[in-house]
Design an enzyme around this catalytic site. Structure first.
Site, PDB file in Angstrom:
ATOM      1  N   VAL A 150      39.777  33.904  39.846  1.00 45.87           N
ATOM      2  CA  VAL A 150      40.927  34.687  40.317  1.00 45.87           C
ATOM      3  C   VAL A 150      40.521  35.572  41.487  1.00 45.87           C
ATOM      4  CG1 VAL A 150      42.721  36.315  39.662  1.00 45.87           C
ATOM      5  CG2 VAL A 150      41.945  34.612  38.022  1.00 45.87           C
ATOM      6  N   ASP A 151      39.339  36.169  41.416  1.00 49.33           N
ATOM      7  CA  ASP A 151      38.843  36.957  42.541  1.00 49.33           C
ATOM      8  C   ASP A 151      38.719  36.093  43.799  1.00 49.33           C
ATOM      9  OD1 ASP A 151      38.621  39.535  41.532  1.00 49.33           O
ATOM     10  OD2 ASP A 151      36.593  39.253  40.795  1.00 49.33           O
ATOM     11  N   VAL A 152      38.185  34.903  43.630  1.00 46.34           N
ATOM     12  CA  VAL A 152      37.994  34.014  44.784  1.00 46.34           C
ATOM     13  C   VAL A 152      39.337  33.611  45.386  1.00 46.34           C
ATOM     14  CG1 VAL A 152      37.089  31.784  45.533  1.00 46.34           C
ATOM     15  CG2 VAL A 152      35.779  33.179  43.915  1.00 46.34           C
TER      16      VAL A 152
END
Length: 402
Positions: free
Chosen positions: A170-172
């Site tokens: 999700v961060d990526v």
């Protein structure tokens, strides 16, 4: 030729992964990125190890290094008046500012969007949050938490235990959304009617996840039924999964009926393509268990490597389920040059996936030591400042009520 973002100054006030990775992408594209860190400790990920890397500057966290190459690190204590003044001056000069502080935190230091844009109307100010700037503004945003509450864990892994993705996905994804929005805002700033005025860009982890669920989100909206985990199977296509051969598993994809007929021929079971249970993709999905039994019976006659060679030669999407070592070896064999050197004695980095024919990405520098460029910032801020681009001040524009 110069790199695409040559001449742009980016102030990276973010930490951990989504923001730093977005800033690192801008650095790969040629922007000058100044990473602002807490004195003494720096970005949290500097301490997230093992594993560690060793280099001329000493030991570093491999986690930190994955998202912070080609940047300049400066230590600034925003509670200190002198340091805060330098941070404000940096924000007043930059083209892009990236931050992932809790809502209102930077406002107290004169570094919120309204204050920065009043001094620097051309700034593209990118805020990254976990759950947006409205009712979710106070909620802490961590990738694992958003994978859980955002539904990703409910459709990942085998039925039973909810499972996170094997990377902070999700961060990526959010970092990539941030880069897209930043580049769009820079392009909009160049439009004649914008008068050189930037804007406030906002992305959040939950929205980026929901926007990335693609067919799974669409299926839920179409039926009202939340999908569940299916392991390596696809909810709408068969066969599109891992299947057992004699000595391991083959990843096999058949996206249409022609491919399935070809698969049946290669496996020596041409009658399967004429079986009414398997004639169309919808039929195969409805009779998946029977289909898998037929396919695995045929695949059991030989090894994974032998089947992959035959299937690939027939133009069918098939591969061995491998490790990261296998993945890097494959990318190297295919001429993709998956790694780059970032300095003598430093651990290699993953090459940017972006390939541009006229303005290639060829310059990669090692992730910085904490405070390595403190003096460089003072030199930068001591040079005469360019006048801000012309155009209306942000307060002259009515805020979007949304």
């Amino acid at each position: 030729m110069s790199r695409p973002l040559e001449g742009l100054l980016v102030a990276d006030f973010s930490r951990v992964l989504a923001g730093p990775l977005a800033a690192a992408t801008l650095a790969d594209l040629g922007a000058e990125v100044v990473k602002v860190e807490r004195p003494g400790t720096g970005d949290d990920t500097r301490h997230w190890g093992p594993p560690w890397t060793e280099g001329p500057g000493g030991r570093s966290s491999s986690y930190f290094e994955c998202a912070n190459r080609s940047k300049k690190s400066v230590e600034l204590d925003l509670a200190d008046p002198a340091d805060r003044a330098m941070a404000v001056e940096l924000a007043s000069r930059c083209d892009v500012l990236i931050e992932n502080f809790r809502a209102g935190s930077l406002d107290r230091h004169g570094l919120g969007y309204a204050a920065v844009a009043a001094r620097n109307p051309g700034v593209v100010y990118a805020s990254i949050t976990g759950f947006g700037s409205k009712q979710g503004a106070e909620l802490p945003g961590y990738d694992f938490l958003v994978q859980a509450v955002g539904g990703l864990m409910s459709i990942t892994g085998a039925p039973g235990e909810p499972t996170k993705a094997g990377v902070a996905l999700v961060d990526v994804l959010t970092s990539k959304d941030a880069v897209v929005a930043i580049l769009a805002a820079l392009r909009a700033r160049d439009a004649p009617e914008a008068g050189g005025r930037g804007q406030h860009v906002e992305v959040n982890l939950l929205s980026s996840l929901l926007g990335s669920l693609a067919n799974q989100a669409s299926a839920y909206l179409a039926t009202g039924e939340p999908p569940g985990p299916m392991g390596n199977r696809h909810p709408s296509i068969a066969p599109y999964e891992t299947l057992r051969a004699r000595d391991g598993q083959v990843a096999l994809c058949c996206g249409n009926d022609r491919q399935f007929a070809r698969l049946a021929d290669v496996l020596g079971i041409p009658a399967a393509a004429r079986d009414p249970r398997f004639a169309t993709n919808a039929d195969r999905v409805a009779h998946r268990d029977a289909l898998v039994a037929v396919l695995e019976d045929a695949l059991g006659a030989d090894t994974v490597d032998a089947w992959v060679e035959r299937l690939t030669a027939a133009g069918l999407p098939a591969g061995k389920v491998g490790t990261l070592a296998d993945a890097f070896e494959l990318a190297t064999r295919l001429g993709l040059e998956p790694t780059v050197e970032v300095g003598k004695g430093r651990t290699p980095q993953v090459r940017s996936p972006l390939t541009l024919s006229a303005t290639p990405l060829t310059v990669y520098a090692a992730p910085p030591r904490l405070g390595e460029h403190n003096d460089d910032l003072r030199t930068l801020l001591s040079t005469p400042r360019h006048d801000p681009p012309p155009g209306p001040r942000p307060q002259d524009h009515q805020e979007d009520p949304r």
